[in-house]
Design a protein around this motif. Structure first.
Motif, mmCIF file in Angstrom:
data_model
loop_
_atom_site.group_PDB
_atom_site.id
_atom_site.type_symbol
_atom_site.label_atom_id
_atom_site.label_comp_id
_atom_site.label_asym_id
_atom_site.label_seq_id
_atom_site.Cartn_x
_atom_site.Cartn_y
_atom_site.Cartn_z
ATOM 1 N N VAL A 107 0.861 -1.188 0.000
ATOM 2 C CA VAL A 107 0.000 0.000 0.000
ATOM 3 C C VAL A 107 0.894 1.234 0.000
ATOM 4 O O VAL A 107 1.787 1.369 0.847
ATOM 5 C CB VAL A 107 -0.924 0.015 1.231
ATOM 6 C CG1 VAL A 107 -1.793 1.265 1.222
ATOM 7 C CG2 VAL A 107 -1.777 -1.236 1.266
ATOM 8 N N ARG A 108 0.645 2.128 -0.962
ATOM 9 C CA ARG A 108 1.408 3.371 -1.058
ATOM 10 C C ARG A 108 0.452 4.544 -1.243
ATOM 11 O O ARG A 108 -0.610 4.390 -1.829
ATOM 12 C CB ARG A 108 2.391 3.332 -2.237
ATOM 13 C CG ARG A 108 3.521 2.333 -2.048
ATOM 14 C CD ARG A 108 4.482 2.346 -3.223
ATOM 15 N NE ARG A 108 5.614 1.475 -3.008
ATOM 16 C CZ ARG A 108 6.706 1.829 -2.356
ATOM 17 N NH1 ARG A 108 6.812 3.061 -1.894
ATOM 18 N NH2 ARG A 108 7.689 0.979 -2.174
ATOM 19 N N ARG A 109 0.875 5.697 -0.719
ATOM 20 C CA ARG A 109 0.100 6.921 -0.896
ATOM 21 C C ARG A 109 1.068 8.072 -1.031
ATOM 22 O O ARG A 109 1.896 8.290 -0.134
ATOM 23 C CB ARG A 109 -0.852 7.162 0.285
ATOM 24 C CG ARG A 109 -1.698 8.434 0.122
ATOM 25 C CD ARG A 109 -2.562 8.644 1.345
ATOM 26 N NE ARG A 109 -3.290 9.900 1.279
ATOM 27 C CZ ARG A 109 -4.505 10.049 0.772
ATOM 28 N NH1 ARG A 109 -5.135 9.016 0.276
ATOM 29 N NH2 ARG A 109 -5.100 11.224 0.767
ATOM 30 N N ASP A 110 0.967 8.787 -2.135
ATOM 31 C CA ASP A 110 1.844 9.914 -2.417
ATOM 32 C C ASP A 110 3.314 9.506 -2.349
ATOM 33 O O ASP A 110 4.169 10.246 -1.824
ATOM 34 C CB ASP A 110 1.574 11.075 -1.437
ATOM 35 C CG ASP A 110 0.156 11.605 -1.574
ATOM 36 O OD1 ASP A 110 -0.396 11.506 -2.684
ATOM 37 O OD2 ASP A 110 -0.384 12.106 -0.570
ATOM 38 N N GLY A 111 3.617 8.308 -2.864
ATOM 39 C CA GLY A 111 4.991 7.829 -2.876
ATOM 40 C C GLY A 111 5.506 7.339 -1.543
ATOM 41 O O GLY A 111 6.684 6.994 -1.412
ATOM 42 N N ARG A 112 4.656 7.256 -0.541
ATOM 43 C CA ARG A 112 5.068 6.837 0.799
ATOM 44 C C ARG A 112 4.606 5.417 1.049
ATOM 45 O O ARG A 112 3.456 5.074 0.795
ATOM 46 C CB ARG A 112 4.465 7.788 1.831
ATOM 47 C CG ARG A 112 4.786 7.428 3.275
ATOM 48 C CD ARG A 112 4.104 8.414 4.200
ATOM 49 N NE ARG A 112 4.227 8.037 5.589
ATOM 50 C CZ ARG A 112 3.604 8.643 6.585
ATOM 51 N NH1 ARG A 112 2.817 9.684 6.323
ATOM 52 N NH2 ARG A 112 3.753 8.244 7.834
ATOM 53 N N ASP A 113 5.511 4.575 1.541
ATOM 54 C CA ASP A 113 5.207 3.184 1.831
ATOM 55 C C ASP A 113 4.433 3.112 3.145
ATOM 56 O O ASP A 113 4.968 3.445 4.215
ATOM 57 C CB ASP A 113 6.496 2.371 1.930
ATOM 58 C CG ASP A 113 6.223 0.887 2.150
ATOM 59 O OD1 ASP A 113 5.052 0.473 1.987
ATOM 60 O OD2 ASP A 113 7.159 0.137 2.481
#
Length: 568
Positions: A300-306
């Motif tokens: 799961v990633r959001r805005d390039g953040r793991d």
């Protein structure tokens, strides 16, 4: 307006209000302190002047004179010079000396000498010291009044008073500095409050990924609806591999208790699940406890953040068991197809004899077929098994095995008189064991054979299945799911699903499936081209409470078995 902005504004407004209140309190305390210092200074100066021997003597002399002293005399008098000197040294507004009638003996305004004072002096002449703020001829001032006592030995009644005052402007000379200090401290406090509010806002938005409270509420509602409304198990792992969320389905499937805050490795889940989570892949046929599972791990990633990994767990136990049972049905259907083909051949023979006008021979042929009954299965000693369904199941597998060059037989010591009352689990377990045995026998050398032993033990069915294959390697656990990606799958004895499933089905009924003999290959002669011979592997199974029993039935194992109603 975003919630984070509202929080920052509210926090800033609160800080401003707190700082304003504190500044006001400190200002009031500072003013009060300046007033107190001025009053104490006036009192100390008045006391000093009142105890001066010259002052006491001159005031006592003036009070003793029944007449009123003249201003011209007082203007050049010793008391006027002394009061002027004190005023000049201390920066007071005035130093006034009076007799016991309140007549001014010393005053900054020489025209007021010889006149009574404008403020009340009776309390001072009563022997009390008075400190107050009063309005006089010189304006409002912080003044102290001290009684003047007669010289030593001449009595204790006051003979006059000394009054010292400070004007407000001199009292509050330090007030601008005090206000400046308070303002500077307030500004620093407000700056710190604004910085902390901004840092708090950034921290808030970083932790919530920019989501606002109303969005978080909707997210929680949706999450609860999804997690509680689906039949799949869901496990959410953070970036460090710690369990942050686990629904009830996942707890049941993986056998987890209080998993939050722990890693999957610490919770003791199957190694294949750990591999799927680490590599972000899916895995099917994973045996965990008494279940066969399908797992799918997605990063799961959001805005390039793991943000971590979501693990989906599905229960495939019933599906795999059903597949095994359907495979048994398919085998039996194939056997019926062979029987139908053979029976059709016999009918063609009878029809050919009739068409040839050889009715007598056709009747004899049909009579022979009537005595023989249905098409026999190619299984030796199959008549030792009395249950028709089990009889057909073994025959069906024998027909399929025969097509692969494997001879299936029933062990000569087999004896099963009781009929089956629960066919599904027996068909799945026996079908798995026979299929694995046939596969092992095909991998072996001639003659290729599989032997099945069936025994009744009360309501329990005991099975043995042996093959002529190469045997089982000692360090391979056939009853645990093996990772095919590492090349440790035993292609001879299956893919690592059927045997664990068979054991699970048997253990559900209180029975078990186990390996009786692994089989040891032996070398034959010194000729390298000679084929090795081995006894092959032998598996055993016990399925509890699957046979119908009679009140005084004797089992094939030689133990009288009472009816269930008579059992203790």
């Amino acid at each position: 307006m975003r919630f984070a902005t509202r929080v920052v504004l509210l926090q800033t407004a609160t800080a401003v209000a707190v700082v304003a209140v504190c500044a006001a309190v400190f200002l009031l305390l500072g003013v009060q302190q300046l007033r107190t210092e001025a009053e104490n200074s006036a009192l100390n100066i008045a006391r000093t002047v009142a105890v001066d021997p010259q002052v006491r003597a001159d005031v006592a002399e003036a009070s003793a004179d029944p007449g009123t002293p003249q201003a011209a005399e007082l203007r050049d008098g010793e008391l006027q010079r002394l009061a002027g000197a004190v005023t000049e040294r201390t920066g007071t507004l005035f130093v006034v000396i009076t007799d016991d009638h309140g007549i001014r003996l010393a005053h900054p305004d020489t025209d007021a000498l010889g006149q009574p004072v404008s403020t009340d002096f009776r309390e001072v002449l009563a022997g009390k010291e008075v400190v107050t703020w009063q309005q006089g001829t010189l304006g409002v001032s912080a003044r102290a009044k001290v009684p003047v006592l007669p010289p030593d030995g001449e009595g204790t009644a006051p003979v006059g008073e000394v009054s010292v005052g400070f004007e407000p402007s001199s009292v509050f000379n330090d007030l601008p500095t005090l206000i400046g200090g308070i303002a500077a401290a307030a500004a620093v406090a407000l700056l710190l409050a604004a910085l902390s509010a901004m840092l708090l806002r950034r921290r808030w938005e970083r932790l919530t990924l920019g989501l606002q409270p109303e969005e978080l509420v909707a997210l929680v509602q949706n999450q609860a609806a999804v997690l509680d409304g689906v039949g799949d198990g869901v496990v959410a792992l953070d970036a460090d591999g710690m369990v942050r969320l686990c629904n009830e389905t996942a707890r049941d499937l993986l056998g987890l208790a209080d998993p939050e805050g722990k890693s999957l490795a610490a919770l003791g889940v199957a190694p294949s699940i750990l591999v799927a989570v680490r590599e972000g892949t899916a895995g099917d046929g994973i045996v965990s406890g008494d279940r066969v599972l399908y797992v799918d791990a997605q990063a799961v990633r959001r805005d390039g953040r793991d943000l971590g990994t979501v693990l989906i767990v599905r229960d495939r136990t019933d599906l795999v068991a059903l597949s095994e049972r359907l495979e048994t049905v398919r085998a039996m259907t194939s056997a019926l197809r062979v029987q139908r083909h053979e029976f059709a051949n016999r009918l063609h023979v009878a029809a050919g004899l009739l068409d040839a006008g050889r009715g007598h021979e056709a009747r004899e042929f049909l009579g022979e077929q009537l005595q023989r009954g249905p098409v026999d299965y190619p299984v030796e000693n199959i008549d030792l098994i009395g249950d028709a369904l089990l009889h057909a199941l073994i025959g069906a597998h024998a027909l399929e095995a025969g097509e692969r060059g494997v001879r299936v037989s029933v062990a000569a010591d087999s004896l099963l008189l009781s009929p089956l009352r629960d066919v599904e689990d027996v068909a799945a377990v026996l079908g798995n064991l026979v299929d694995n045995a046939v596969r092992a026998a095909v991998a072996g050398h001639e003659p290729r054979s599989v032997s099945i032993g069936c025994y009744g033990d009360g309501a329990d069915l005991v099975l043995t299945v042996s093959d002529s294959g190469p045997g089982v390697v000692d360090d391979v656990d056939l009853f645990s799911r093996r990772d095919s990606s590492r090349g440790d799958t035993d292609r001879v004895h299956g893919l690592g699903v059927g045997l664990p499933l068979s054991r699970e089905l048997a253990r559900r009924r209180g029975g078990d499936v186990w390996l009786i003999e692994s089989g040891r290959p032996d070398a034959v002669g010194a000729d390298s081209n000679a084929a090795p011979s081995g006894s092959g592997a032998v598996f055993g199974a016990r399925l509890c409470d699957v046979l119908e029993t009679t009140p005084t039935q004797t089992t094939a194992l030689g133990t009288p078995t009472p009816a269930k109603d008579d059992a203790p």
